[in-house]
Design a protein around this motif. Structure first.
Motif, PDB file in Angstrom:
ATOM      1  N   ASP A  63       7.675  -2.772  -5.968  1.00  0.00           N
ATOM      2  CA  ASP A  63       6.809  -3.126  -4.842  1.00  0.00           C
ATOM      3  C   ASP A  63       5.708  -4.081  -5.281  1.00  0.00           C
ATOM      4  OD1 ASP A  63       6.005  -2.568  -1.976  1.00  0.00           O
ATOM      5  OD2 ASP A  63       4.173  -1.975  -3.019  1.00  0.00           O
ATOM      6  N   VAL A  64       5.131  -3.832  -6.461  1.00  0.00           N
ATOM      7  CA  VAL A  64       4.079  -4.709  -6.972  1.00  0.00           C
ATOM      8  C   VAL A  64       4.632  -6.105  -7.241  1.00  0.00           C
ATOM      9  CG1 VAL A  64       2.544  -5.136  -8.931  1.00  0.00           C
ATOM     10  CG2 VAL A  64       2.676  -2.853  -7.930  1.00  0.00           C
ATOM     11  N   LEU A  65       5.798  -6.169  -7.868  1.00  0.00           N
ATOM     12  CA  LEU A  65       6.377  -7.471  -8.186  1.00  0.00           C
ATOM     13  C   LEU A  65       6.772  -8.219  -6.918  1.00  0.00           C
ATOM     14  CD1 LEU A  65       6.989  -9.140 -10.701  1.00  0.00           C
ATOM     15  CD2 LEU A  65       9.355  -8.396 -10.523  1.00  0.00           C
ATOM     16  N   GLU A  66       7.312  -7.504  -5.934  1.00  0.00           N
ATOM     17  CA  GLU A  66       7.661  -8.156  -4.676  1.00  0.00           C
ATOM     18  C   GLU A  66       6.426  -8.723  -3.992  1.00  0.00           C
ATOM     19  OE1 GLU A  66      11.639  -5.595  -3.384  1.00  0.00           O
ATOM     20  OE2 GLU A  66       9.709  -5.215  -2.416  1.00  0.00           O
ATOM     21  N   SER A  67       5.326  -7.990  -4.072  1.00  0.00           N
ATOM     22  CA  SER A  67       4.089  -8.451  -3.452  1.00  0.00           C
ATOM     23  C   SER A  67       3.615  -9.755  -4.083  1.00  0.00           C
ATOM     24  CB  SER A  67       3.014  -7.371  -3.587  1.00  0.00           C
ATOM     25  OG  SER A  67       1.818  -7.765  -2.942  1.00  0.00           O
ATOM     26  N   ILE A  68       3.712  -9.839  -5.416  1.00  0.00           N
ATOM     27  CA  ILE A  68       3.330 -11.072  -6.103  1.00  0.00           C
ATOM     28  C   ILE A  68       4.301 -12.195  -5.757  1.00  0.00           C
ATOM     29  CG2 ILE A  68       3.028 -12.140  -8.368  1.00  0.00           C
ATOM     30  CD1 ILE A  68       2.294  -9.353  -9.440  1.00  0.00           C
ATOM     31  N   ALA A  69       5.586 -11.881  -5.740  1.00  0.00           N
ATOM     32  CA  ALA A  69       6.607 -12.896  -5.485  1.00  0.00           C
ATOM     33  C   ALA A  69       6.496 -13.489  -4.084  1.00  0.00           C
ATOM     34  CB  ALA A  69       7.995 -12.297  -5.694  1.00  0.00           C
ATOM     35  N   LEU A  70       6.108 -12.694  -3.102  1.00  0.00           N
ATOM     36  CA  LEU A  70       5.953 -13.207  -1.743  1.00  0.00           C
ATOM     37  C   LEU A  70       4.894 -14.300  -1.676  1.00  0.00           C
ATOM     38  CD1 LEU A  70       6.206 -10.003   0.464  1.00  0.00           C
ATOM     39  CD2 LEU A  70       7.609 -12.049   0.697  1.00  0.00           C
ATOM     40  N   ALA A  71       3.862 -14.175  -2.481  1.00  0.00           N
ATOM     41  CA  ALA A  71       2.776 -15.145  -2.459  1.00  0.00           C
ATOM     42  C   ALA A  71       3.098 -16.411  -3.242  1.00  0.00           C
ATOM     43  CB  ALA A  71       1.500 -14.510  -3.016  1.00  0.00           C
ATOM     44  N   HIS A  72       4.186 -16.385  -4.022  1.00  0.00           N
ATOM     45  CA  HIS A  72       4.511 -17.536  -4.870  1.00  0.00           C
ATOM     46  C   HIS A  72       6.007 -17.855  -4.763  1.00  0.00           C
ATOM     47  CE1 HIS A  72       0.518 -17.278  -6.693  1.00  0.00           C
ATOM     48  NE2 HIS A  72       0.706 -15.977  -6.739  1.00  0.00           N
ATOM     49  N   PRO A  73       6.445 -18.355  -3.607  1.00  0.00           N
ATOM     50  CA  PRO A  73       7.876 -18.579  -3.404  1.00  0.00           C
ATOM     51  C   PRO A  73       8.478 -19.670  -4.285  1.00  0.00           C
ATOM     52  CG  PRO A  73       6.610 -19.488  -1.587  1.00  0.00           C
ATOM     53  CD  PRO A  73       5.656 -18.692  -2.412  1.00  0.00           C
ATOM     54  N   ALA A  74       7.652 -20.517  -4.882  1.00  0.00           N
ATOM     55  CA  ALA A  74       8.175 -21.581  -5.738  1.00  0.00           C
ATOM     56  C   ALA A  74       8.542 -21.072  -7.130  1.00  0.00           C
ATOM     57  CB  ALA A  74       7.160 -22.718  -5.861  1.00  0.00           C
ATOM     58  N   PHE A  77      11.456 -14.984 -10.026  1.00  0.00           N
ATOM     59  CA  PHE A  77      11.103 -13.670 -10.544  1.00  0.00           C
ATOM     60  C   PHE A  77      12.376 -12.858 -10.770  1.00  0.00           C
ATOM     61  CE2 PHE A  77       7.273 -14.987  -8.411  1.00  0.00           C
ATOM     62  CZ  PHE A  77       6.234 -14.426  -9.129  1.00  0.00           C
ATOM     63  N   THR A  78      12.432 -12.159 -11.881  1.00  0.00           N
ATOM     64  CA  THR A  78      13.495 -11.183 -12.107  1.00  0.00           C
ATOM     65  C   THR A  78      12.860  -9.898 -12.606  1.00  0.00           C
ATOM     66  OG1 THR A  78      13.864 -11.956 -14.373  1.00  0.00           O
ATOM     67  CG2 THR A  78      15.253 -12.923 -12.651  1.00  0.00           C
ATOM     68  N   LEU A  79      13.466  -8.797 -12.249  1.00  0.00           N
ATOM     69  CA  LEU A  79      12.983  -7.485 -12.668  1.00  0.00           C
ATOM     70  C   LEU A  79      14.148  -6.663 -13.181  1.00  0.00           C
ATOM     71  CD1 LEU A  79      10.830  -5.195 -12.817  1.00  0.00           C
ATOM     72  CD2 LEU A  79      11.437  -4.650 -10.438  1.00  0.00           C
ATOM     73  N   HIS A  80      14.039  -6.193 -14.417  1.00  0.00           N
ATOM     74  CA  HIS A  80      15.025  -5.289 -15.001  1.00  0.00           C
ATOM     75  C   HIS A  80      14.346  -3.951 -15.290  1.00  0.00           C
ATOM     76  CE1 HIS A  80      16.927  -9.199 -15.819  1.00  0.00           C
ATOM     77  NE2 HIS A  80      18.071  -8.532 -15.861  1.00  0.00           N
ATOM     78  N   ILE A  81      14.958  -2.872 -14.859  1.00  0.00           N
ATOM     79  CA  ILE A  81      14.470  -1.526 -15.154  1.00  0.00           C
ATOM     80  C   ILE A  81      15.620  -0.750 -15.773  1.00  0.00           C
ATOM     81  CG2 ILE A  81      13.577   0.629 -14.180  1.00  0.00           C
ATOM     82  CD1 ILE A  81      12.200  -0.992 -12.023  1.00  0.00           C
ATOM     83  N   ASP A  82      15.408  -0.267 -16.987  1.00  0.00           N
ATOM     84  CA  ASP A  82      16.463   0.432 -17.734  1.00  0.00           C
ATOM     85  C   ASP A  82      17.728  -0.421 -17.810  1.00  0.00           C
ATOM     86  OD1 ASP A  82      14.779   2.599 -18.121  1.00  0.00           O
ATOM     87  OD2 ASP A  82      15.452   3.607 -16.304  1.00  0.00           O
ATOM     88  N   ASN A  83      17.526  -1.702 -18.108  1.00  0.00           N
ATOM     89  CA  ASN A  83      18.622  -2.660 -18.292  1.00  0.00           C
ATOM     90  C   ASN A  83      19.430  -2.920 -17.025  1.00  0.00           C
ATOM     91  OD1 ASN A  83      18.117  -3.062 -21.092  1.00  0.00           O
ATOM     92  ND2 ASN A  83      19.140  -1.104 -21.527  1.00  0.00           N
ATOM     93  N   LEU A 100      12.798 -13.463   3.436  1.00  0.00           N
ATOM     94  CA  LEU A 100      14.123 -12.924   3.726  1.00  0.00           C
ATOM     95  C   LEU A 100      14.786 -12.382   2.456  1.00  0.00           C
ATOM     96  CD1 LEU A 100      15.413 -15.621   6.224  1.00  0.00           C
ATOM     97  CD2 LEU A 100      14.890 -13.235   6.741  1.00  0.00           C
ATOM     98  N   ALA A 101      14.533 -13.015   1.321  1.00  0.00           N
ATOM     99  CA  ALA A 101      15.115 -12.542   0.067  1.00  0.00           C
ATOM    100  C   ALA A 101      14.608 -11.154  -0.288  1.00  0.00           C
ATOM    101  CB  ALA A 101      14.801 -13.521  -1.061  1.00  0.00           C
ATOM    102  N   ILE A 102      13.384 -10.848   0.133  1.00  0.00           N
ATOM    103  CA  ILE A 102      12.789  -9.548  -0.195  1.00  0.00           C
ATOM    104  C   ILE A 102      13.019  -8.520   0.906  1.00  0.00           C
ATOM    105  CG2 ILE A 102      10.576  -8.378  -0.545  1.00  0.00           C
ATOM    106  CD1 ILE A 102       9.667 -10.799  -2.144  1.00  0.00           C
ATOM    107  N   LYS A 138       5.570  -0.081   5.138  1.00  0.00           N
ATOM    108  CA  LYS A 138       6.102  -0.706   3.925  1.00  0.00           C
ATOM    109  C   LYS A 138       6.373  -2.195   4.108  1.00  0.00           C
ATOM    110  CE  LYS A 138      10.085  -0.575   0.775  1.00  0.00           C
ATOM    111  NZ  LYS A 138       9.271  -0.883  -0.410  1.00  0.00           N
ATOM    112  N   HIS A 139       6.836  -2.591   5.294  1.00  0.00           N
ATOM    113  CA  HIS A 139       7.166  -3.986   5.544  1.00  0.00           C
ATOM    114  C   HIS A 139       6.058  -4.711   6.294  1.00  0.00           C
ATOM    115  CE1 HIS A 139      11.796  -3.471   4.939  1.00  0.00           C
ATOM    116  NE2 HIS A 139      11.099  -3.429   3.830  1.00  0.00           N
ATOM    117  N   GLN A 140       4.828  -4.280   6.059  1.00  0.00           N
ATOM    118  CA  GLN A 140       3.675  -4.986   6.606  1.00  0.00           C
ATOM    119  C   GLN A 140       2.861  -5.509   5.427  1.00  0.00           C
ATOM    120  OE1 GLN A 140       1.627  -3.412  10.089  1.00  0.00           O
ATOM    121  NE2 GLN A 140      -0.321  -3.698   9.052  1.00  0.00           N
ATOM    122  N   ARG A 141       2.857  -6.822   5.239  1.00  0.00           N
ATOM    123  CA  ARG A 141       2.231  -7.442   4.072  1.00  0.00           C
ATOM    124  C   ARG A 141       1.214  -8.477   4.543  1.00  0.00           C
ATOM    125  NH1 ARG A 141       4.940  -5.880  -1.115  1.00  0.00           N
ATOM    126  NH2 ARG A 141       6.987  -5.082  -0.504  1.00  0.00           N
TER     127      ARG A 141
END
Length: 219
Positions: A63-74, A77-83, A100-102, A138-141
């Protein structure tokens, strides 16, 4: 890994174990920044006791990473958790493409564009049709000058825009980006900088209410 700029042969690396950071040193790696976290709170077991389940904590990280990514569409971002790849967002997306990607490409036909230009207050965003209102917020940003925020007055304006269109206990799907001169807002009213105080709260509320209603009426 510290950022390696395009065209540069290498970037840097900083490692920290507990409260003892190692001095930065040159290192190779892909363009961009890589943050790797392992064994968090290994030396503070009291904090570890307050963690929720692994699934819940992983959702919070995403959720934190998505929030940052929404503000910087250019930016990619990739996120790996437990490979496992949990998030893969390409670079150079438009703001709508990133939303839309998020939120999900299936919402493309359900999101209405919101725009407003009110004496230096620029607003752009997407507002979901009443049919896709959710049971949680959740979908209100909300974003101000590229920073995620929470604001009661903005929330009230959104609720008023949807009054009579959705059940009062449901939340609209909406992503809004506000841009204004920094002098018109005080960002030092919350320890985490999550809440702000607008110099002209009425202008912000009115512009959001009007922009939201116009988008919904047009649909």
């Amino acid at each position: 890994f510290l950022p390696r700029a395009p065209g540069k042969a290498r970037g840097g690396l900083i490692e920290m174990g507990g409260a003892t950071p190692q001095p930065p040193r040159p290192a190779g790696g892909p363009v961009g920044t890589t943050v790797t976290v392992r064994n968090l709170f290994f030396n503070t077991p009291a904090r570890r006791k307050f963690l929720k389940t692994e699934q819940t904590e992983a959702m919070r990280v995403q959720d934190v990473l998505e929030s940052i990514a929404l503000a910087h569409p250019a930016i990619a971002f990739t996120l790996h958790i437990d490979n496992r790849l949990r998030l893969d967002l390409p670079p150079q997306q438009s703001p709508r493409e990133r939303v839309l990607a998020i939120l999900g490409p299936e919402l493309n036909g359900e999101l209405l564009e919101v725009q407003s230009d009110d004496h230096g207050l620029l607003i752009w965003g997407v507002a979901g049709k009443p049919a896709i209102a959710r049971g949680t917020a959740k979908h209100q940003r909300l974003y101000l000058n590229g920073r995620p925020i929470v604001d009661r007055s903005i929330n009230h304006a959104i609720k008023e825009a949807y009054r009579g269109l959705i059940d009062p206990v449901r939340w609209p799907t909406i992503v809004l980006f506000l841009t204004m001169h920094p002098a018109q807002v005080d960002v030092n009213v919350h320890p985490a900088k999550a809440e702000v105080r607008f110099r002209n709260q009425a202008q912000v509320h009115g512009a959001l209410l009007s922009g939201g209603r116009q988008a919904l009426r047009a649909a």
